[in-house]
Design a protein around this motif. Structure first.
Motif, PDB file in Angstrom:
ATOM      1  N   ASP A  42       0.846  -1.198   0.000  1.00  0.00           N
ATOM      2  CA  ASP A  42       0.000   0.000   0.000  1.00  0.00           C
ATOM      3  C   ASP A  42       0.881   1.247   0.000  1.00  0.00           C
ATOM      4  O   ASP A  42       0.415   2.342  -0.126  1.00  0.00           O
ATOM      5  CB  ASP A  42      -0.933  -0.013   1.219  1.00  0.00           C
ATOM      6  CG  ASP A  42      -0.200  -0.437   2.481  1.00  0.00           C
ATOM      7  OD1 ASP A  42       1.042  -0.373   2.476  1.00  0.00           O
ATOM      8  OD2 ASP A  42      -0.869  -0.830   3.448  1.00  0.00           O
ATOM      9  N   ASP A  43       2.196   1.018   0.107  1.00  0.00           N
ATOM     10  CA  ASP A  43       3.114   2.140   0.209  1.00  0.00           C
ATOM     11  C   ASP A  43       3.742   2.345  -1.169  1.00  0.00           C
ATOM     12  O   ASP A  43       4.300   1.415  -1.734  1.00  0.00           O
ATOM     13  CB  ASP A  43       4.199   1.760   1.240  1.00  0.00           C
ATOM     14  CG  ASP A  43       5.069   2.948   1.564  1.00  0.00           C
ATOM     15  OD1 ASP A  43       4.957   3.959   0.842  1.00  0.00           O
ATOM     16  OD2 ASP A  43       5.855   2.863   2.524  1.00  0.00           O
ATOM     17  N   ARG A 100       2.766   0.596  -6.000  1.00  0.00           N
ATOM     18  CA  ARG A 100       2.319   0.379  -4.610  1.00  0.00           C
ATOM     19  C   ARG A 100       3.231  -0.593  -3.851  1.00  0.00           C
ATOM     20  O   ARG A 100       2.767  -1.513  -3.176  1.00  0.00           O
ATOM     21  CB  ARG A 100       0.880  -0.120  -4.591  1.00  0.00           C
ATOM     22  CG  ARG A 100      -0.103   0.835  -5.248  1.00  0.00           C
ATOM     23  CD  ARG A 100      -1.508   0.316  -5.171  1.00  0.00           C
ATOM     24  NE  ARG A 100      -1.992   0.364  -3.792  1.00  0.00           N
ATOM     25  CZ  ARG A 100      -2.788   1.315  -3.302  1.00  0.00           C
ATOM     26  NH1 ARG A 100      -3.174   2.300  -4.084  1.00  0.00           N
ATOM     27  NH2 ARG A 100      -3.179   1.288  -2.058  1.00  0.00           N
ATOM     28  N   GLY A 101       4.527  -0.405  -4.025  1.00  0.00           N
ATOM     29  CA  GLY A 101       5.461  -1.167  -3.194  1.00  0.00           C
ATOM     30  C   GLY A 101       5.829  -2.557  -3.690  1.00  0.00           C
ATOM     31  O   GLY A 101       6.611  -3.251  -3.048  1.00  0.00           O
TER      32      GLY A 101
END
Length: 459
Positions: free
Chosen positions: A250-251, A292-293
Motif C-alpha cells: 500500500d506504500d 504500490r510497493g
C-alpha cells in the motif's frame, strides 16, 4: 524411451512424499532450463525470422528457430511480414496502439539488444514443457485435477495433443477454464521463482541473465540509474515482493532496504540521495514494473548476460552490471569488472547453472507411488504405464510413468520391465531386502545398471 527409475522406501508416507518431492524439484529445474533456452531463442529467433522473410538462406538451426518464432510469437511474426508491404505497414497491429511497422521495429530492436519480455519467456517455457508431456503448472493436486474434491478431470484432458506444440482445447467448460487459470498462475509463479530464486540460484547469480525493465522504451537518464533500478528489481524479487506471489503493498515508495542501497549508490556517484531515490523510483514506475510497493511481473524484461560481471569481495554476490558500484546484497563497494570464462575459469561449475545449460534436453519425469495401500486397479494401471503401455484415451506423451516410488511391495513378484537404475531412500532393514531391491536394475541384457543408496539417520 526406457529411462525408468524405481525408488524404494520403507513406509507409505515416505513413498508418497518422495513421489511428489522428486516430481516438484524436477519441474522447477525444467522451468529454469526452459527459461534459459527461451532467452537464447527469443533474441536469436526474431533475427532469424527477419532474415528468412528477407529471403536469406538460413542454417538448419536458424531455420528451426525462425519457425519456432513464427508459431510462438504470431503477432510479432505477422508484424514483421506486414512491415515489408507498404500498404500494410501502417495498419494497426494486434498489440494496442502500435502499427505493424512499429511492432516489427520494437520486436527486432529488443532482439538485437538481447532483451526478452518475461511474459513471452513464460509462454515459451509452458510450450517447451508441454512438448515433453509435462504440466507447466507443476504437480500440486490443484494443478492436476479440474475437480479437486473427487479428483475428476485430469489436466491432460484440457489440451489438444494432436497439435504441435499442444494447445488448450477450444470450448472448455467454466470449471475447466478455472483449472486452466490455476495452471497458468502456478506456471507464472514458478517462472518468477526461477528468476529470483533464494540462495545463489537466481538467474543473475548463475550468470544466465539479468531481470530489468524495457530499457529501449524507457531509457534511463544515465547508466547508473538503470543499474540501480535493476538491482532494486532483484532485491524486491528475492524478497518475494512481486505480484506473482500474492504480495500486496500500500506504500508507493521503495522499501527501506532498497532506499538504503540507493543512498549508498548516490553517495558513491556524487548524486543527491533524495533526488536519486525519487528518480529511480520514477523510472521503475514509468516502465511499468513497480506499483504500490511491489514488482509487476507483466512489465519485466530479461537481458542476456554479457561477458563482464562484478563479484562482491565480501558476500560473493554476482552482478551482471556495475550496480552503481555498490553490492545489492551487503552494500559493500564493488571492485573492477571480471570476465566470465576467464576470471572464473578455475572455479567448479555451479550445479544449477549446469542443470540449466548443459544437462541435455528437457525430459519428463512422471512420478507415482505404489505401496500396499494403493488401490489394486490403480496399481495395475501404474505398472502398465510404467512399461509405456497407454490404453483408451491415455496419451503416451503425458501419461506414461518414469519413476515409481515404492515400498517393500515391489521387492519380488511384480513385473515392471527392464530398469536402468534403482534408488533406495534409506538403508533396507536386512541384507536380503537390499539384494532383492538392487537386483531389480539391469536385467534383460542391459549393459549398464545403477543402484544408489542414501543412508539416512533413521534407516
Amino acid at each position: 524411451g526406457r529411462r525408468k527409475l524405481v525408488l524404494f522406501s520403507d513406509s507409505r508416507q515416505d513413498a508418497a512424499k518422495l513421489a511428489v518431492g522428486v516430481a516438484k524439484s524436477h519441474w522447477l529445474d525444467a522451468i529454469r532450463q526452459a527459461l534459459v533456452g527461451g532467452m537464447e531463442d527469443s533474441t536469436r529467433a526474431a533475427n532469424a525470422f527477419e532474415l528468412q522473410v528477407q529471403g536469406s538462406i538460413l542454417s538448419p538451426d536458424d531455420a528451426a528457430l525462425a519457425s519456432i518464432f513464427a508459431i510462438g510469437r504470431q503477432r510479432e511474426a505477422n508484424a514483421i511480414l506486414a512491415a515489408r508491404i507498404p500498404a500494410m505497414a501502417a495498419m494497426p497491429s494486434a498489440i494496442g496502439g502500435l502499427t505493424m511497422q512499429q511492432l516489427a521495429d520494437r520486436t527486432l530492436a529488443h532482439a538485437r539488444a538481447g532483451l526478452s519480455k518475461a511474459t513471452d519467456l513464460e509462454e515459451d517455457a509452458a510450450r517447451r514443457l508441454l512438448m515433453t508431456g509435462m504440466n507447466p503448472g507443476g504437480v500440486d493436486r490443484s494443478i492436476m485435477w479440474t475437480n479437486l474434491d473427487d479428483q475428476r478431470g485430469e489436466w491432460q484432458r484440457l489440451f489438444d495433443w494432436a497439435v504441435v506444440p499442444p494447445v488448450y482445447r477450444s470450448g472448455l467448460s467454466g470449471e475447466e477454464n478455472d483449472h486452466r487459470t490455476r495452471i497458468q498462475t502456478a506456471a507464472r509463479e514458478a517462472v518468477a521463482e526461477s528468476l529470483f530464486s533464494g540462495g545463489r540460484r537466481d538467474l543473475e547469480s548463475l550468470k544466465l541473465g539479468c531481470v530489468t525493465t524495457d530499457r529501449l522504451s524507457y531509457p534511463p537518464a544515465a547508466p547508473v540509474y538503470q543499474e540501480a533500478a535493476d538491482s532494486c528489481i532483484r532485491m524486491l524479487g528475492k524478497r518475494r515482493r512481486i505480484d506473482t506471489h500474492r504480495a500486496t503493498g500500500d506504500d508507493n515508495q521503495l522499501p527501506k532496504y532498497a532506499r538504503d542501497y540507493l543512498e549508498a549508490v548516490a553517495n558513491a556517484n556524487g548524486i543527491t540521495p533524495a533526488d536519486f531515490v525519487q528518480d529511480v523510483t520514477a523510472l521503475l514506475t514509468r516502465a511499468g514494473v513497480f506499483n504500490r510497493g511491489i514488482l509487476l511481473f507483466g512489465g519485466l524484461f530479461v537481458a542476456d548476460p554479457t561477458a563482464a560481471y562484478f563479484q562482491c569481495t565480501r558476500c560473493s554476490r554476482v552482478h551482471l552490471h556495475r550496480s552503481g558500484g555498490i553490492c545489492s546484497g551487503c552494500l559493500t563497494p564493488l571492485g573492477p569488472s571480471r570476465v566470465a570464462g576467464v576470471d572464473d575459469a578455475g572455479q567448479e561449475i555451479d550445479y544449477y547453472r549446469w542443470l540449466a545449460v548443459d544437462a541435455g534436453p528437457i525430459f519428463r519425469l512422471n512420478c507415482a507411488e505404489m505401496t500396499g495401500q494403493t488401490d489394486k486397479v490403480l496399481a495395475r494401471d501404474r505398472q502398465r504405464l510404467f512399461q509405456n503401455i497407454p490404453v483408451g484415451d491415455e496419451v503416451a506423451l503425458t501419461d506414461n510413468i518414469d519413476l515409481l516410488s515404492v515400498t517393500t511391495t515391489m521387492e519380488a513378484g511384480v513385473d515392471i520391465g527392464s530398469l536402468l537404475a534403482v534408488m533406495m531412500a534409506n538403508m533396507p532393514p536386512m541384507r536380503f531386502n537390499y539384494q532383492q531391491r538392487v537386483g531389480r536394475a539391469g536385467r534383460r541384457g542391459a549393459a549398464l545398471s545403477l543402484a544408489l543408496t542414501l543412508c539416512r539417520g533413521r534407516s
